[in-house]
Design a protein around this motif. Structure first.
Motif, PDB file in Angstrom:
ATOM      1  N   LYS A 252      -1.881 -11.045   7.525  1.00 34.18           N
ATOM      2  CA  LYS A 252      -1.170 -10.884   6.263  1.00 34.18           C
ATOM      3  C   LYS A 252      -0.583  -9.489   6.122  1.00 34.18           C
ATOM      4  O   LYS A 252      -0.394  -8.988   5.015  1.00 34.18           O
ATOM      5  N   PRO A 274       0.953  -5.068   3.172  1.00 32.38           N
ATOM      6  CA  PRO A 274       0.744  -6.505   2.974  1.00 32.38           C
ATOM      7  C   PRO A 274       2.077  -7.245   3.086  1.00 32.38           C
ATOM      8  O   PRO A 274       3.124  -6.726   2.656  1.00 32.38           O
ATOM      9  N   ASP A 276       3.894 -11.345   3.075  1.00 31.56           N
ATOM     10  CA  ASP A 276       3.864 -12.789   2.951  1.00 31.56           C
ATOM     11  C   ASP A 276       5.284 -13.309   3.151  1.00 31.56           C
ATOM     12  O   ASP A 276       6.110 -13.233   2.244  1.00 31.56           O
TER      13      ASP A 276
END
Length: 281
Positions: A252, A274, A276
Motif C-alpha cells: 500500500k 501511502p 491506493d
C-alpha cells in the motif's frame, strides 16, 4: 479526491523532506531507482552520487526491522560501465536491470541493454542478456516486469522523444517490442520510467506533458476491455515542483525518486507515501 485523502496529502506535503525514505542510509542526495522484494526485506537501488558519471546498483537487507548499510551487488559493473533501474520480478526470484557494459557479440553498441539476474536462497546467479529482439542499438532502460514476464520499458519513439514499449516472453525468449498506444504515449512529449502492476491492471510512469506540477510528473493509466485509459496525474503528495521519476509500488505504498538540480549535479532522493491506485479509476 475525498476528504480523508485530501487531509493525508496535505499533511504529507507539508515539508519537502516529509516522506523521505531512510535519510542518510538510503537517501543521501544521490540515489534513484528503488525496488523492493515481495516480502519487503531486500531493497536495491542506484547509487548515482548526483553526478551520473558512475552508476552502481547497491542492496540492503532489513534485519530486526532495520535496514543495513548498503553494499554494491556482486553483478554491478566495476569496469566503469553504468548500471541502472533494478526491478524485482513479482515472485522475487529474479530482477531485471539495464547496463551499458560491453555486449560481446555487439561491440559497437553503446547504449543500455536489459539484463536479468536470478536470485535463489539469497544468492545471485549469473547475468543473462535478454537478447537482440528486446534489445537494440538504441538504449532500452527503466524496465519493469509483470507476473507473466512481460517487460515494460523506455526507448525512443518516432518523434525522437522517449516512449513506453513492452516486450512479451514467448516460449522462453523476449520478442520484438511493441510501442504502447495512445493515450499512454503522447508523441511530442516524453514518457518514461514505467512501473507495471504484476497483473498489468495499471501502469505508472512519468511524463513531461504540459499541465503538471513540475518538470516531470507521475501519471497512472488502467488496462481495461477497451484498452488503456486516459492517463491521470496522481497529484500531491507524489508530484511536486521538482521532478519525480522511477516509481515503484509495493503493498500500500508508492516509492519514487525526486530530483532537483544544484549547480552541476542532481540532488536525488527516494520518497515513500501511502498509495491506493483505485482512487484514480
Amino acid at each position: 479526491m475525498n476528504i480523508s485523502a485530501l487531509l493525508l496529502a496535505t499533511a504529507i506535503a507539508a515539508s519537502p523532506n516529509d516522506g523521505m525514505f531512510e535519510p542518510g542510509l538510503v537517501s543521501d542526495n544521490g540515489v534513484f531507482g528503488f525496488t523492493l522484494s515481495p516480502d519487503g526485506q531486500h531493497a536495491l537501488w542506484v547509487q548515482s552520487g548526483g553526478a551520473r558519471t558512475r552508476l552502481v546498483i547497491v542492496e540492503s537487507h532489513k534485519v530486526d526491522g532495520k535496514w543495513q548499510k548498503p553494499a554494491p551487488v556482486p553483478f554491478s559493473a566495476t569496469d566503469g560501465s553504468r548500471d541502472i533501474d533494478p526491478a524485482f520480478a513479482p515472485d522475487g526470484k529474479s530482477i531485471i536491470f539495464q547496463s551499458n557494459r560491453p555486449v560481446p557479440d555487439k561491440p559497437a553498441r553503446k547504449g543500455f541493454d536489459i539484463y536479468s539476474v536470478a536470485l535463489q536462497d539469497g544468492r545471485w546467479g549469473p547475468l543473462v542478456h535478454l537478447g537482440h529482439d528486446i534489445n537494440s542499438d538504441e538504449s532500452e532502460s527503466s524496465g519493469s516486469i509483470a507476473a507473466d514476464g512481460t517487460i515494460y520499458f523506455m526507448k525512443n519513439g518516432a518523434e525522437g522523444k522517449s516512449d513506453l514499449w513492452r516486450s512479451r516472453r514467448v516460449e522462453g525468449r523476449y520478442v520484438a517490442p511493441e510501442r504502447m498506444p495512445e493515450p499512454v504515449n503522447t508523441g511530442p512529449w516524453r514518457e518514461s520510467n514505467p512501473y507495471i502492476a504484476a497483473d498489468q491492471s495499471y501502469l505508472l510512469y512519468f511524463s513531461d506533458v504540459p499541465g503538471g506540477a513540475g518538470d516531470m510528473d507521475l501519471y497512472i493509466s488502467f488496462n481495461g476491455k477497451d484498452g488503456w485509459s486516459t492517463p491521470k496525474n496522481i497529484g500531491a503528495p507524489y508530484n511536486t515542483a521538482q521532478a519525480e521519476f522511477t516509481p515503484f509500488a509495493h503493498g500500500k505504498r508508492l516509492y519514487l525518486a525526486r530530483q532537483a538540480k544544484e549547480g552541476e549535479r542532481f540532488i536525488e532522493n527516494i520518497y515513500s507515501y501511502p498509495f491506493d491506485p483505485s482512487r484514480y479509476r
